[in-house]
Scaffold this motif. Structure first.
Motif, mmCIF file in Angstrom:
data_model
loop_
_atom_site.group_PDB
_atom_site.id
_atom_site.type_symbol
_atom_site.label_atom_id
_atom_site.label_comp_id
_atom_site.label_asym_id
_atom_site.label_seq_id
_atom_site.Cartn_x
_atom_site.Cartn_y
_atom_site.Cartn_z
ATOM 1 N N ALA A 1 0.638 -1.360 0.256
ATOM 2 C CA ALA A 1 0.102 -0.235 0.301
ATOM 3 C C ALA A 1 0.841 0.778 0.177
ATOM 4 C CB ALA A 1 -0.895 0.220 1.261
ATOM 5 N N LEU A 2 2.069 1.122 1.061
ATOM 6 C CA LEU A 2 3.090 2.128 0.701
ATOM 7 C C LEU A 2 3.742 2.643 -0.667
ATOM 8 C CD1 LEU A 2 3.892 1.916 4.666
ATOM 9 C CD2 LEU A 2 2.656 3.630 3.445
ATOM 10 N N LEU A 3 3.983 1.173 -1.332
ATOM 11 C CA LEU A 3 5.193 1.647 -2.585
ATOM 12 C C LEU A 3 3.323 1.781 -3.636
ATOM 13 C CD1 LEU A 3 6.181 -1.789 -2.620
ATOM 14 C CD2 LEU A 3 7.425 -0.038 -3.042
ATOM 15 N N ASP A 4 2.429 1.025 -3.331
ATOM 16 C CA ASP A 4 1.066 1.554 -4.519
ATOM 17 C C ASP A 4 1.345 3.526 -4.516
ATOM 18 O OD1 ASP A 4 0.974 -0.698 -5.418
ATOM 19 O OD2 ASP A 4 -0.765 -0.973 -4.130
ATOM 20 N N ALA A 5 1.151 4.283 -2.573
ATOM 21 C CA ALA A 5 1.075 5.276 -3.258
ATOM 22 C C ALA A 5 1.976 6.126 -2.708
ATOM 23 C CB ALA A 5 0.596 5.770 -1.090
ATOM 24 N N ARG A 6 3.355 5.430 -3.493
ATOM 25 C CA ARG A 6 4.521 5.999 -3.836
ATOM 26 C C ARG A 6 5.216 6.482 -2.443
ATOM 27 N NH1 ARG A 6 3.957 8.373 -10.302
ATOM 28 N NH2 ARG A 6 3.339 6.474 -10.702
ATOM 29 N N LEU A 7 4.961 5.948 -1.159
ATOM 30 C CA LEU A 7 5.751 6.780 -0.458
ATOM 31 C C LEU A 7 6.798 5.965 -0.079
ATOM 32 C CD1 LEU A 7 2.788 7.403 1.846
ATOM 33 C CD2 LEU A 7 3.766 8.902 0.831
ATOM 34 N N VAL A 8 6.887 4.717 -0.814
ATOM 35 C CA VAL A 8 8.122 3.734 0.410
ATOM 36 C C VAL A 8 9.241 3.229 -1.338
ATOM 37 C CG1 VAL A 8 7.628 3.278 1.839
ATOM 38 C CG2 VAL A 8 6.563 1.158 0.240
ATOM 39 N N LYS A 9 9.427 3.078 -1.393
ATOM 40 C CA LYS A 9 10.440 1.726 -2.781
ATOM 41 C C LYS A 9 11.190 0.746 -2.277
ATOM 42 C CE LYS A 9 14.369 5.800 -2.384
ATOM 43 N NZ LYS A 9 15.354 6.387 -3.001
ATOM 44 N N VAL A 10 11.356 0.242 -3.157
ATOM 45 C CA VAL A 10 12.177 -0.856 -2.664
ATOM 46 C C VAL A 10 12.949 -1.555 -4.075
ATOM 47 C CG1 VAL A 10 10.062 -2.856 -4.709
ATOM 48 C CG2 VAL A 10 11.931 -3.507 -2.011
ATOM 49 N N LYS A 11 14.471 -2.088 -3.279
ATOM 50 C CA LYS A 11 15.149 -2.704 -4.532
ATOM 51 C C LYS A 11 15.661 -4.223 -3.949
ATOM 52 C CE LYS A 11 19.465 -0.726 -2.400
ATOM 53 N NZ LYS A 11 20.337 -0.347 -2.394
ATOM 54 N N SER A 12 16.538 -4.604 -5.015
ATOM 55 C CA SER A 12 16.196 -6.224 -4.701
ATOM 56 C C SER A 12 17.668 -6.240 -4.403
ATOM 57 C CB SER A 12 15.361 -6.927 -6.124
ATOM 58 O OG SER A 12 14.143 -6.551 -6.361
ATOM 59 N N GLU A 13 18.434 -6.973 -4.722
ATOM 60 C CA GLU A 13 19.912 -7.350 -3.176
ATOM 61 C C GLU A 13 19.971 -8.666 -3.270
ATOM 62 O OE1 GLU A 13 21.663 -5.363 -0.337
ATOM 63 O OE2 GLU A 13 21.430 -3.365 -1.627
#
Length: 87
Positions: free
Chosen positions: A49-61
Motif C-alpha cells: 500500500a505504501l509502494l502504491d502510494a509512492r511513499l516507499v521504494k524497493v530494490k532487490s539485492e
C-alpha cells in the motif's frame, strides 16, 4: 500499477510505524516485522500500500527486498499541505 491515495495509506497506524522505521534507514520485511504485532505477510501488504502510494521504494539485492522512504512521494504530500500555510 494502481496508485493509492497517500493520505489513505498513512491513515493506518501500522503503516505510520513502518514509515518511522524506514525514516531511520532502509530495511527488509523481516527487520520491519520485528516490533509489530502482525505477521510478515501483513507487513508485506502494508508495504505494498505504501509502494502504491509512492511513499516507499524497493530494490532487490539477491533474494532480499530492501525498502526505503521515497522522497518524491513525500514531496507531493508537502506540496499539497504547503498550500494551507501560504498567505
Amino acid at each position: 500499477m494502481v496508485e493509492t491515495d497517500a493520505f489513505a495509506a498513512i491513515s493506518d497506524p501500522n503503516r505510520r510505524y513502518l514509515l518511522e522505521e524506514l525514516r531511520r534507514g532502509p530495511k527488509t520485511v523481516n527487520e520491519l516485522a520485528t516490533g509489530l504485532p502482525i505477521s510478515r505477510p501483513a507487513v508485506s501488504q502494508h508495504l505494498k500500500a505504501l509502494l502504491d502510494a509512492r511513499l516507499v521504494k524497493v530494490k532487490s539485492e539477491g533474494t532480499r527486498r530492501i525498502y526505503a522512504v521515497d522522497d518524491s512521494g513525500f514531496f507531493h504530500l508537502n506540496l499539497w499541505l504547503d498550500q494551507f500555510w501560504s498567505e
